[in-house]
Scaffold this motif. Structure first.
Motif, PDB file in Angstrom:
ATOM      1  N   LEU A   7       0.837  -1.193   0.000  1.00  0.00           N
ATOM      2  CA  LEU A   7       0.000   0.000   0.000  1.00  0.00           C
ATOM      3  C   LEU A   7       0.870   1.239   0.000  1.00  0.00           C
ATOM      4  O   LEU A   7       1.924   1.267   0.646  1.00  0.00           O
ATOM      5  N   ASN A   8       0.422   2.274  -0.677  1.00  0.00           N
ATOM      6  CA  ASN A   8       1.166   3.525  -0.770  1.00  0.00           C
ATOM      7  C   ASN A   8       0.674   4.509   0.297  1.00  0.00           C
ATOM      8  O   ASN A   8       0.204   5.596  -0.014  1.00  0.00           O
ATOM      9  N   ILE A   9       0.751   4.076   1.543  1.00  0.00           N
ATOM     10  CA  ILE A   9       0.400   4.917   2.690  1.00  0.00           C
ATOM     11  C   ILE A   9       1.517   4.774   3.706  1.00  0.00           C
ATOM     12  O   ILE A   9       2.351   3.873   3.606  1.00  0.00           O
ATOM     13  N   LEU A  66       1.854  -3.475   4.209  1.00  0.00           N
ATOM     14  CA  LEU A  66       2.492  -2.207   4.565  1.00  0.00           C
ATOM     15  C   LEU A  66       4.000  -2.376   4.665  1.00  0.00           C
ATOM     16  O   LEU A  66       4.481  -3.385   5.187  1.00  0.00           O
ATOM     17  N   PRO A  67       4.749  -1.372   4.224  1.00  0.00           N
ATOM     18  CA  PRO A  67       6.203  -1.422   4.401  1.00  0.00           C
ATOM     19  C   PRO A  67       6.569  -1.141   5.856  1.00  0.00           C
ATOM     20  O   PRO A  67       5.777  -0.571   6.610  1.00  0.00           O
ATOM     21  N   LEU A  74       1.463   0.242  13.101  1.00  0.00           N
ATOM     22  CA  LEU A  74       0.043  -0.095  13.068  1.00  0.00           C
ATOM     23  C   LEU A  74      -0.256  -1.281  13.978  1.00  0.00           C
ATOM     24  O   LEU A  74      -1.185  -1.236  14.787  1.00  0.00           O
ATOM     25  N   LEU A  75       0.508  -2.347  13.872  1.00  0.00           N
ATOM     26  CA  LEU A  75       0.242  -3.546  14.681  1.00  0.00           C
ATOM     27  C   LEU A  75       0.423  -3.271  16.168  1.00  0.00           C
ATOM     28  O   LEU A  75      -0.322  -3.810  16.995  1.00  0.00           O
TER      29      LEU A  75
END
Length: 159
Positions: A7-9, A66-67, A74-75
């Motif tokens: 994802l690009n976020i 996600l990178p 996030l986790l």
């Protein structure tokens, strides 16, 4: 098994430890909150990212897309949100003008919290209740029948 498309976020952490999101348009959303959409059936997928006002900004199907370090941020935020103290004893429930104040002992010690409405107490089935306070902290009573007699009486009077 295919690798999920990245994802690009980007997730960032501010100076106060709060999560921020930079979306695909480069817009920064401060103090966002993750919420697992299917915590029992899809525990490693489907995380809703919500604004301070609880408006969904986006939904992430697979956090593995996600990178780093966004995935870890996030986790970790999801793990903090899933912190659920277990209510062991109910000492008292005090009526307030706009709700109730609970004084309890949890598996993490004595505490008090405010509950706005009866809808803040949810029956999970099999004798389990979850109580959501004003700060959106969840407290679990895993077995109502297992509470001491006085705690059960206080709970029955209120709920």
């Amino acid at each position: 098994m295919s690798t999920p498309k990245q994802l690009n976020i980007e997730f960032l952490q501010d100076d106060h430890g709060r999560l921020a999101l930079v979306d695909t348009n480069g817009i920064r959303h401060a103090n966002v909150h993750p919420a697992k959409l299917f915590p029992l059936t899809e525990k490693d997928h489907w995380i809703s990212i919500q604004s301070e006002g609880a408006r969904e900004i986006l939904c992430i199907e697979d956090p593995q897309s996600l990178p780093e370090p966004s995935r870890t941020l996030l986790l970790n935020a999801v793990a903090r949100r899933n912190f659920v103290p277990i209510v062991l004893v109910i000492h008292r429930i005090v009526r307030l003008a706009d709700g109730h104040e609970w004084h309890v002992t949890t598996d993490r010690g004595d505490t008090s919290f405010e509950v706005e409405t009866d809808e803040s107490i949810q029956n999970l089935g099999h004798g389990r209740l979850v109580i959501i306070d004003r700060r959106n902290t969840r407290y679990l009573i895993p077995n109502v029948a297992g509470l001491d007699r006085i705690s059960k009486r206080k709970l029955e009077h209120y709920y």
